[in-house]
Motif scaffolding. Sequence first.
Motif, PDB file in Angstrom:
ATOM      1  N   PRO A 176       5.835  25.163  16.869  1.00 36.10           N
ATOM      2  CA  PRO A 176       5.913  25.310  15.382  1.00 36.10           C
ATOM      3  C   PRO A 176       7.442  24.878  14.816  1.00 36.10           C
TER       4      PRO A 176
ATOM      5  N   LYS B 148      -3.070  21.219  16.610  1.00 38.84           N
ATOM      6  CA  LYS B 148      -2.835  20.603  15.528  1.00 38.84           C
ATOM      7  C   LYS B 148      -4.361  20.134  14.974  1.00 38.84           C
TER       8      LYS B 148
ATOM      9  N   TYR C 158      -3.774  28.825  15.342  1.00 40.17           N
ATOM     10  CA  TYR C 158      -3.148  29.508  16.534  1.00 40.17           C
ATOM     11  C   TYR C 158      -4.193  30.520  17.343  1.00 40.17           C
TER      12      TYR C 158
ATOM     13  N   LYS D  25      -0.904  19.161  20.563  1.00 44.72           N
ATOM     14  CA  LYS D  25      -0.315  20.532  20.840  1.00 44.72           C
ATOM     15  C   LYS D  25       1.248  20.389  20.130  1.00 44.72           C
TER      16      LYS D  25
ATOM     17  N   PRO E   1       0.629  26.100  18.801  1.00 44.71           N
ATOM     18  CA  PRO E   1      -0.688  25.767  18.113  1.00 44.71           C
ATOM     19  C   PRO E   1      -1.304  24.605  18.212  1.00 44.71           C
TER      20      PRO E   1
ATOM     21  N   LEU F 188      -2.827  23.870  10.964  1.00 42.46           N
ATOM     22  CA  LEU F 188      -2.621  24.261  12.485  1.00 42.46           C
ATOM     23  C   LEU F 188      -3.429  25.632  12.904  1.00 42.46           C
TER      24      LEU F 188
ATOM     25  N   ILE G 289       7.279  21.176  14.347  1.00 43.26           N
ATOM     26  CA  ILE G 289       6.413  21.031  13.085  1.00 43.26           C
ATOM     27  C   ILE G 289       6.982  21.050  11.685  1.00 43.26           C
TER      28      ILE G 289
END
Length: 368
Positions: free
Chosen positions: A44, A87, A77, A41, A85, A75, A47
């Motif tokens: 955003p 992964k 959500y 986890k 999100p 991802l 990432i």
Amino acid sequence: MKIRFFSIMTALFVLLTFTSNSMSQDLQDDPQQDDFYDGVKVKPEKILPKDVYVLDIAFSPDGNHLAVVGDFGILLYDTRIVDKPIKIEENTGIVRSVAFSPDGKVIASALLHGTIRLLDSNTGELIQTINARTRKEDKKLLIIGVSCSPDGNTIISRHNGQVDKTIRLWDIDTGKLLRTLSGHTRRISGMAFCPESKIIASGSYDHTVHLWDADTGKLLHILSGHTRFVYSVAFSPDGRVIVSGSSDKTLRLWDVNTGYLLHSLTNEAIHSANSVAYSPDGGTIASYDGFVIFLWDVKTGKILRKFRERYRVTGGMKVVFSPDSRTIASLGYNEVNLWNVNPGRHLRTLISGNKNVPSLKVIESKSN
């Protein structure tokens, strides 16, 4: 002196524009681009650095999750809450397209370098890998689109037009190629499965829409009328009508059984119809031109509402309805946004690879 300064600045602008476009193309064409990020986890903003590419989105059948893919992987959500999100890790390379199975248990991801990976949506475990490069002539094949049949038994894929102008059907259990749909003369830019029958629609740069029998591969109809590229196609929930979006600034509604043109939708504010979507309740069509998301009343053909997006520079472009028709997810300008359909408002930005960009807004249509 002023003329010389202006000439230098003009040349610099052209050089920067060319460099940006070249980098974008190189990234999308690089099949070896690594996409692994540590952690199950993640936030955003942790990432996505500024220069990543968001390429596709898809709602889960229950509407509770939205899959977002790009050169960073997949991802997942939760659309009900503002949270980090999940992964999905079983992917390597640029993920160009994503789709859910009808029961929501499987995520199909299309990797640019020629493979389709089927993942367990709950665990991220790899279920099946489909290799589309099985022939010598497929060496340069890139997969740019994937979709799942309503019965969950078949995966369809579309590819880079320079190498392949077909749609391929794959058995979801065995990974074997079932059949190939050939007939377009240029790149296939959009495809969709009919929800109520085994018909596949494909839109192409050759300005046409083709309707195919998924079981036999027989070409049923060629829908002609668009004067420029057909970018996107979508079926009505009852499967009787298909809408096509084109760079000729029109949306066209066709009778699936006869292939006849029913209506043509256009407005002077539209620049193109790069992505189209039918609401699951059948009352609304959404189209996206890179600047604005338009909501159309199916019965009257009038624009109900406009969602002002930011101009798309990089990444993909798409608009999709949630299964309850109440929410729209949009992909553009390298970010994903959620919108409330009625009364119409921006809910939140799920993911963004951009910084210092203008705000989003809803524009009520007063005269269309």
